[in-house]
Design an enzyme around this catalytic site. Sequence first.
Site, PDB file in Angstrom:
ATOM      1  N   ASP A   7       0.738  -1.264   0.020  1.00  0.00           N
ATOM      2  CA  ASP A   7       0.030   0.249   0.049  1.00  0.00           C
ATOM      3  C   ASP A   7       1.082   1.373  -0.014  1.00  0.00           C
ATOM      4  OD1 ASP A   7      -2.325   1.763   0.248  1.00  0.00           O
ATOM      5  OD2 ASP A   7      -1.904   1.716   2.481  1.00  0.00           O
ATOM      6  N   GLU A  69      -1.419  -1.620  -4.709  1.00  0.00           N
ATOM      7  CA  GLU A  69      -2.607  -0.623  -4.868  1.00  0.00           C
ATOM      8  C   GLU A  69      -2.331   0.155  -6.026  1.00  0.00           C
ATOM      9  OE1 GLU A  69      -5.778   2.055  -2.247  1.00  0.00           O
ATOM     10  OE2 GLU A  69      -4.763   0.620  -1.342  1.00  0.00           O
ATOM     11  N   ASP A 141      -2.470   1.000   7.339  1.00  0.00           N
ATOM     12  CA  ASP A 141      -1.718   0.932   6.169  1.00  0.00           C
ATOM     13  C   ASP A 141      -1.086  -0.672   5.740  1.00  0.00           C
ATOM     14  OD1 ASP A 141      -1.119   3.653   5.461  1.00  0.00           O
ATOM     15  OD2 ASP A 141      -0.113   3.728   7.593  1.00  0.00           O
TER      16      ASP A 141
END
Length: 168
Positions: A7, A69, A141
């Site tokens: 991420d 992502e 996160d």
Amino acid sequence: MRILGVDPGLRVTGFGLIDRHGSKLQYVASGTIKTSLESVGDLPSRLKVLHEGVRQVIDTYEPDVASIEIIFVNTNPQSTLLLGQARGACITGLVTKDLPVFEYTALQLKKSVVGYGRASKTQIQEMVKRLLNLPTLPGPDAADALGVAITHAHSMHVNKMLQDQARV
């Protein structure tokens, strides 16, 4: 198969690793790579921390594949550009270690993990905890990174079919 999820973020990048054994998922590790010790105005140094941090995670946990992502445009174009550079540093760290990289949107992650495309961070954390049988909630996160790894685990058969079709 060991899957690394990332991420990306300029201040904090989450990472999460899971093992996939058939349809079973097993938690391996998760955490964050932080650039807060670097000067806010020193973008190249911060990108270096991210790049080297991703490479260190790969050296430590030896994943077979990576998922990251996809970032979409935010309301602030400058923030979007900076986040894109952080994402690029992470992807470069992944591919320079010869990992195949798969990309997923936040919507895909939320639908895969929670079943709802507008799920909150808290809902993602709770479902990641449940899916991986964790004793506590992972940080936001790390939960997103684990979520993108879970998304890839759920999507692997579709990705393989698409790759096979592309070869024909």
